[in-house]
Every structure is written in C-alpha cells, then in structure tokens.
Design a protein around this motif. Structure first.
Motif, PDB file in Angstrom:
ATOM      1  N   ILE A 160       0.884  -1.073   0.041  1.00 41.22           N
ATOM      2  CA  ILE A 160      -0.077   0.079  -0.054  1.00 41.22           C
ATOM      3  C   ILE A 160       1.008   1.112   0.064  1.00 41.22           C
ATOM      4  CG2 ILE A 160      -1.806  -1.026   1.221  1.00 41.22           C
ATOM      5  CD1 ILE A 160      -1.122  -0.259   3.568  1.00 41.22           C
ATOM      6  N   ASP A 174      -5.280   1.382  -3.274  1.00 48.74           N
ATOM      7  CA  ASP A 174      -4.250   1.083  -2.347  1.00 48.74           C
ATOM      8  C   ASP A 174      -3.276   2.476  -2.073  1.00 48.74           C
ATOM      9  OD1 ASP A 174      -3.096   1.737  -4.790  1.00 48.74           O
ATOM     10  OD2 ASP A 174      -1.939  -0.259  -5.009  1.00 48.74           O
ATOM     11  N   GLN A 196      -5.957   0.378   6.462  1.00 49.12           N
ATOM     12  CA  GLN A 196      -5.753  -0.353   5.515  1.00 49.12           C
ATOM     13  C   GLN A 196      -4.664  -1.570   5.836  1.00 49.12           C
ATOM     14  OE1 GLN A 196      -6.568   0.077   2.179  1.00 49.12           O
ATOM     15  NE2 GLN A 196      -8.170   1.331   3.100  1.00 49.12           N
TER      16      GLN A 196
END
Length: 426
Positions: free
Chosen positions: A325, A344, A362
């Motif tokens: 990410i 991402d 995330q």
C-alpha cells in the motif's frame, strides 16, 4: 561569535555529469548529486555537464571538457571533483592525473555518507565491506608508492618481495574476509530473532521508500497512535539516509491485534551495487514481510521517479510480489486533499498526524484476513482459555452461564482451530 577560519570551511567541490541520450532524468540526477554532496558537508561551487552519445572510456569526458573542468577547478580553488556516475579504475586514475585534485564518483560519495551515518556495529561493518570492495579494483595508480618493490634492489629479491600494490590488495582481501565473518555472526543472530517472530505467527509490516520521504517519522507517529512506548522511538532527522539500521517495533491495535512494524534504510537512484550487496542481510527483513507500506513524498516533483527507483530496488531484493500500500506523505505541502483513501493509496501528513487512522485501517484489512468472528462457550475447567482469549483476541462480550463462560469474540483462525475441541461453538 567565533570567526570562520579557512580550516572550518567545507571542502569546495565541482560536480560533473554526462547527459546520455537515454537519461531522461539527468537534471534531477544532478540535483540529487548536489543534495548528496551537501549531505556530506561539501560546498558545491560549480557544475559541469556534457551531452554525449557515450562516456569516454579513458576520461569519462571529452578532451575539450577536461580542459574546461581544469579551468573551473583552478578558478574556484576547488579541492574535489565529483562525477555523477561510477568511474572505472582507469578513468579515476586518468582524471586525477589530468586535474591534479581529488576525484570521486557518486558511489564513493554515497558510501562516505553511509560511513558517517552508521551507528550500529552491523551497519558499520556493512559499510566498511562495501567501501573495501569498491576500493579493491581501484588501487592501481592511486598513489605512486603502490608500484614499489617490497625491499632490496636488483634481481636477488624478486622471488621473495611483493609490490606495495599486492600487499595492499592482500590486506584489503583479508580485512573483507574478517569483516564478513563477524557480519555472518550478527546476521545469524537476527535470523534466529526473525524465526522466533514467525513462530509467534505475528504479521510483519515493512516501511520502504526513497530516502527522506518520512519513513521513520511515520513509524514514530504509528507508535504514538498505538500508544507504544515512546522510549522506543526511532531516530528522525530531515536529511538523506538518516536511517541505516533496521528497527523493529511491536504495535497493538485497540482490538488487541498485534503486528511488527519495520523501518528500513531508504533507497536512492543509482544506489551502489556494493551497498545493496552489503546491506542485503539487513534488507532481508523486506523480502520476508507480509505487507509493504511504500512511503512516498507527495511534495516532491520527482515522486513518480522515486517510486520507480524503489520498485526496482525491491525487485532486486526479491520483494516485488509482496502486497503493497502507498502512503503519500507530506500532503500538507501540496494541494492534495487529505486524509483520503483511493484503492491502495492513502494521502496523509505525518507532520499533522493526519491519515494515521486510515493507514492503520488499510494495514488491518491486509494482514488480518485470517480472523474469525464467533460466539463460544468455554467450560469452567478450561478457564485458562478465557484468559488466553482475553489477552490474544478481541473479546466483545462476556457472560457466565451454568455450563461455563460465554464469549463473543474475534480471534485468529489458527487459534480457533487449535482450541476448538476445548469449547463449544454457539
């Protein structure tokens, strides 16, 4: 205030580069060379560049440019000339003879910065190995004394004597061997620690990216967000290669999920092969991570180039396939809206502590996929399991019934499978 004397002034350096047809980012590369020189406490007094189809195999530059460079060096009273590409041993020798000043290349400049920044024993050993491997083929002609016979005159000593060059080469090879033996012991110790972490089944998240994008600052900010021990903060400074040591910290999210966060050395374009090779053992942490957080300086106009350089280095380390990410840091210095998440990519500002929650979410989504939500009944004679799940799982509700303790929780699938015969699933 103390007066500045000549002795306290930084060495004066002239930067030199050849703009080849395929080198689209030449201007940025030269600017980065300047940044590297300034990071090494050098005063850049001038820059010389030449457009050419190829570099000269003997002198790197053409004859006319060599004369122009000599004039620049004399005019500025420069004591150092830094070339933007790695020089061959013969180019180095010929340039020093023509210019009569110290000549170094981009590789040696980066190695010098690493040597200054290295704090841990392992980093110091890695840098010294890289420097010696760089020096080994460049011993010829660096000083006149290298060609002298080891002792005596005439022919009688020819069999027993060694040239100074051979002695120097042998000493360096022996030194490299000694350093590598010591390094192997340190590497073996770290591999044991890494195996132990794998045994504990704790996921590893690794911060990667170009040098000076804010990886160490992000690590400290995430530690604060997870209320980790502030005494374990890593060193942060706004300079190239502030971090040479790999730092590993354990972070715990509010729902008791824990992971290891690793900070690594930053990358740079044309990172010397010797350095990548020497730091390979340190950078193995990257190749074995479960998730990479690629930190990008959103305020840098060359951010896209820096991403590509980082990707190329990760590929060389065998880490190109690891889920990644992107944390676009320093958005406070841009017109980007933040904090926000796009697929991402997380746009954030570590300085303003904005976007940390989004980044942690995330991270959680990527590395904690093997968790199960369940409701179980644990018999009273298995009370140790209640304590275990309270410590290692996210227990959302607890109640006591005649047959045992009822828990509503989210736990690792591995824990659920391991203990499922000791409780009843409701």
């Amino acid at each position: 205030m103390e007066a500045i004397t000549l002795q306290t002034l930084p060495p004066k350096a002239v930067l030199v580069g050849v703009h080849l047809p395929h080198h689209a980012d030449f201007a940025y590369s030269m600017q980065e060379l300047r940044n590297l020189a300034e990071a090494n406490d050098l005063e850049v007094v001038d820059t010389l560049s030449q457009k050419a189809a190829r570099v000269s195999p003997s002198h790197y530059l053409g004859t006319g440019k060599i004369e122009e460079l000599r004039t620049l060096v004399l005019g500025h009273e420069a004591t150092l000339v830094i070339f933007n590409d790695e020089l061959s041993p013969s180019q180095l020798r010929n340039l020093e003879a023509s210019l009569e000043v110290t000549v170094i290349d981009r590789t040696l400049l980066i190695l010098d910065i690493f040597a200054q920044r290295a704090q841990s024993r392992e980093a110091q050993l890695q840098v010294e190995v890289a420097r010696l491997q760089y020096m080994l083929p460049r011993l010829v002609g660096l000083r006149a004394s290298l060609g002298r016979q080891g002792g005596g005159a005439g022919l009688k000593n020819r069999g027993s004597g060694e040239t100074q060059l051979e002695l120097d080469r042998r000493r360096i090879e022996e030194r490299i061997s000694t350093l590598q033996t010591e390094l192997e012991k340190l590497v073996a110790r770290r591999q044991v620690q890494r195996k132990q972490r794998h045994k504990n089944e704790m996921p590893v998240v690794c911060l990667v990216g170009y040098t000076n994008t804010g990886k160490s600052s992000l690590m400290n900010a995430l530690m604060e967000a997870c209320q980790a021990d502030s005494a374990k903060h890593v060193f942060v400074k706004n300079m190239l290669f502030a971090t040479l040591e790999t730092s590993v910290r354990q972070l715990e999210l509010p729902d008791r999920k824990t992971f290891l966060l690793t900070d690594t050395v930053g990358f740079v374009s044309q990172l010397p092969h010797h350095l990548v090779k020497a730091f390979r053992s340190t950078l193995e942490e990257v190749a074995e991570a479960d998730l990479l957080v690629h930190v990008v300086d959103a305020s840098n106009p060359q951010g896209a180039l820096q991403i590509e350089v980082t990707k190329a280095t990760l590929k060389e380390l065998g880490a190109a396939e690891i889920p990644t990410i992107y944390a676009y840091n320093k958005c406070d210095q841009t017109d980007e809206a933040y904090p926000r998440v796009e697929e991402d990519r997380i746009y954030m500002s570590v300085k303003e502590r904005s976007g940390l929650t989004e980044l942690l979410e995330q991270v959680r989504r990527h590395i904690f996929q093997d968790y199960v939500q369940c409701e179980i009944l644990i018999p009273f004679d298995q009370g140790r399991l209640v304590a275990y799940f309270n410590e290692h799982a996210n227990v959302q509700a607890t109640s006591y019934e005649p047959e045992g303790t009822r828990l509503t929780l989210e736990c690792r699938a591995a824990d659920f499978e391991r203990y499922k015969d000791a409780f009843v699933v409701l």
